[in-house]
Design an enzyme around this catalytic site. Sequence first.
Site, mmCIF file in Angstrom:
data_model
loop_
_atom_site.group_PDB
_atom_site.id
_atom_site.type_symbol
_atom_site.label_atom_id
_atom_site.label_comp_id
_atom_site.label_asym_id
_atom_site.label_seq_id
_atom_site.Cartn_x
_atom_site.Cartn_y
_atom_site.Cartn_z
ATOM 1 C CE LYS A 75 40.359 46.860 38.064
ATOM 2 N NZ LYS A 75 40.199 46.120 39.353
ATOM 3 C CE1 TYR A 107 35.949 45.164 35.792
ATOM 4 C CE2 TYR A 107 36.441 45.807 38.049
ATOM 5 C CZ TYR A 107 36.668 44.986 36.961
ATOM 6 O OH TYR A 107 37.607 43.992 37.034
HETATM 7 P P1 NAD Z 1 46.589 39.922 45.430
HETATM 8 O O1 NAD Z 1 46.943 40.625 46.702
HETATM 9 O O2 NAD Z 1 45.791 38.667 45.546
HETATM 10 O O3 NAD Z 1 47.916 39.561 44.630
HETATM 11 C C1 NAD Z 1 48.951 40.497 44.450
HETATM 12 C C2 NAD Z 1 50.249 39.752 44.183
HETATM 13 O O4 NAD Z 1 51.296 40.708 44.076
HETATM 14 C C3 NAD Z 1 50.627 38.795 45.326
HETATM 15 O O5 NAD Z 1 51.074 37.592 44.791
HETATM 16 C C4 NAD Z 1 51.747 39.526 46.037
HETATM 17 O O6 NAD Z 1 52.680 38.631 46.627
HETATM 18 C C5 NAD Z 1 52.389 40.292 44.894
HETATM 19 N N1 NAD Z 1 53.153 41.455 45.335
HETATM 20 C C6 NAD Z 1 54.333 41.814 44.834
HETATM 21 N N2 NAD Z 1 54.818 42.894 45.454
HETATM 22 C C7 NAD Z 1 53.919 43.221 46.401
HETATM 23 C C8 NAD Z 1 53.859 44.253 47.374
HETATM 24 N N3 NAD Z 1 54.820 45.172 47.488
HETATM 25 N N4 NAD Z 1 52.754 44.295 48.156
HETATM 26 C C9 NAD Z 1 51.757 43.411 48.031
HETATM 27 N N5 NAD Z 1 51.777 42.393 47.136
HETATM 28 C C10 NAD Z 1 52.849 42.308 46.332
HETATM 29 O O7 NAD Z 1 45.875 40.979 44.511
HETATM 30 P P2 NAD Z 1 44.988 40.665 43.224
HETATM 31 O O8 NAD Z 1 43.570 40.605 43.610
HETATM 32 O O9 NAD Z 1 45.568 39.520 42.497
HETATM 33 O O10 NAD Z 1 45.178 42.027 42.380
HETATM 34 C C11 NAD Z 1 46.349 42.278 41.612
HETATM 35 C C12 NAD Z 1 45.998 43.241 40.467
HETATM 36 O O11 NAD Z 1 45.005 42.648 39.646
HETATM 37 C C13 NAD Z 1 45.433 44.585 40.899
HETATM 38 O O12 NAD Z 1 45.896 45.598 40.061
HETATM 39 C C14 NAD Z 1 43.933 44.425 40.740
HETATM 40 O O13 NAD Z 1 43.254 45.643 40.493
HETATM 41 C C15 NAD Z 1 43.886 43.517 39.531
HETATM 42 N N6 NAD Z 1 42.657 42.680 39.502
HETATM 43 C C16 NAD Z 1 41.946 42.642 38.353
HETATM 44 C C17 NAD Z 1 40.802 41.882 38.273
HETATM 45 C C18 NAD Z 1 40.027 41.799 36.991
HETATM 46 O O14 NAD Z 1 38.942 41.218 36.985
HETATM 47 N N7 NAD Z 1 40.556 42.308 35.887
HETATM 48 C C19 NAD Z 1 40.386 41.152 39.381
HETATM 49 C C20 NAD Z 1 41.143 41.201 40.545
HETATM 50 C C21 NAD Z 1 42.288 41.967 40.589
#
Ligand code: NAD
Length: 372
Positions: A138, A223
């Site tokens: 999401k 949320y």
């Molecule tokens: P994060 O920054 O920790 O991880 C993102 C990943 O994507 C990294 O490994 C990064 O290297 C990669 N990536 C690939 N292309 C990229 C680019 N162009 N720019 C930046 N990063 C790039 O982020 P996250 O917290 O893991 O969030 C990722 C997704 O998960 C989002 O859509 C967020 O909303 C969702 N999320 C959901 C929950 C949940 O509880 N459902 C919790 C946290 C995050």
Amino acid sequence: MNSRRDFLQKMTASAVAFSFFPRSGSATMNELSDQPYQGPVLRVAIMGLGSYGSRVAEAMQTCKKAKLAGVISGTPSKIKDWQSKYNIPEKNCYNYENFDRIKDNPDIDAVYVITPNGLHREQVIRVAKAGKHAICEKPMALNAKEGQEMIDACKKAKVKLLVGYRMHFEPKTLEIIRMRKDGELGKVLFFQGLSGFRIGDPNQWRLDRKLAGGGAMMDIGIYSINGARYMIGEEPIWVTAEETKTDHVKFKEGVDETIQFQLGFPSGAVASCLSTYTMNNLDRFFLNGEKGFAELQPSTGYGPIKGRTNKGELTHPHITHQTVQMDEMSGIILEGKQPIVPVDGEEGLKDLKIIDAIFLAAKTGKKVDLKL
Ligand code: NAD
């Protein structure tokens, strides 16, 4: 409990809870039965090995019906780490350039896209074209138009599209939904959702409009939107919204810091919600009906979720959200099971339509009608 009806309702609730969740601790469904699981297992490749991807991978280690089988990442060193940590064969590792080749890999059933929001649309469409089921984090996309394109692509490719709504499998949340459905709260009139935290590093993708699609609303306010819908059990027909900004440097044009919004529902129920990147300790749902109430605080964090209703404290055990989510999603994808609260692309699209309307209402100051 002093009537047979109450007793039967309580029994039904425990049966529902038991069919989904174990009895204690943060154990998983594996521990529900002494029998080894013989059914189908969903083999999943995770795309985006960041902070949430790592959490999902760890949680999947105790899944019964889902298995981490592959990875897609732009960072070779992360792939190596994950390979040794999770025993992932080289042939199941891809990068962002070559992952379309996953179509020739019979050992992967689904790809879980856990990258920044602005990449979801293109990546899910590529996954669909490769003939694999897609699970997408999401918000599903940056807006409703993109969301619809993803749904269409998955339909065309005859693959399933699910959105990572982990709260749709959370036991205390499901108990409140059961109470509302069974009329125990009476006619529901009001929901309050508070969703926010104080965001740190100003250079992260979450504050970059192109990658995030907005600010707090896309990330955390969603949320409260989603919660208002599953708690009230209806789809909103109008929204109003007001935006405030205290830091114009950190929160640039198109990146919302704080938005208060209201949703109106066909029955006359209303929701009043707050989405913010500026205040901590904001994770609370409150549902009010003519006969009772329910509250969750924390309501959507990683848990344990805490809650009470007019009947007392909710005591359902904590279970790692992503473990049960992935086991249940395996059932949905491989066995055609129906979740209590939907997690399909249409569900993700509804939230995106509401977000589009909230942004429009905040910009124009006008009430925006909705048709979901
Ligand atoms: P994060 O920054 O920790 O991880 C993102 C990943 O994507 C990294 O490994 C990064 O290297 C990669 N990536 C690939 N292309 C990229 C680019 N162009 N720019 C930046 N990063 C790039 O982020 P996250 O917290 O893991 O969030 C990722 C997704 O998960 C989002 O859509 C967020 O909303 C969702 N999320 C959901 C929950 C949940 O509880 N459902 C919790 C946290 C995050």
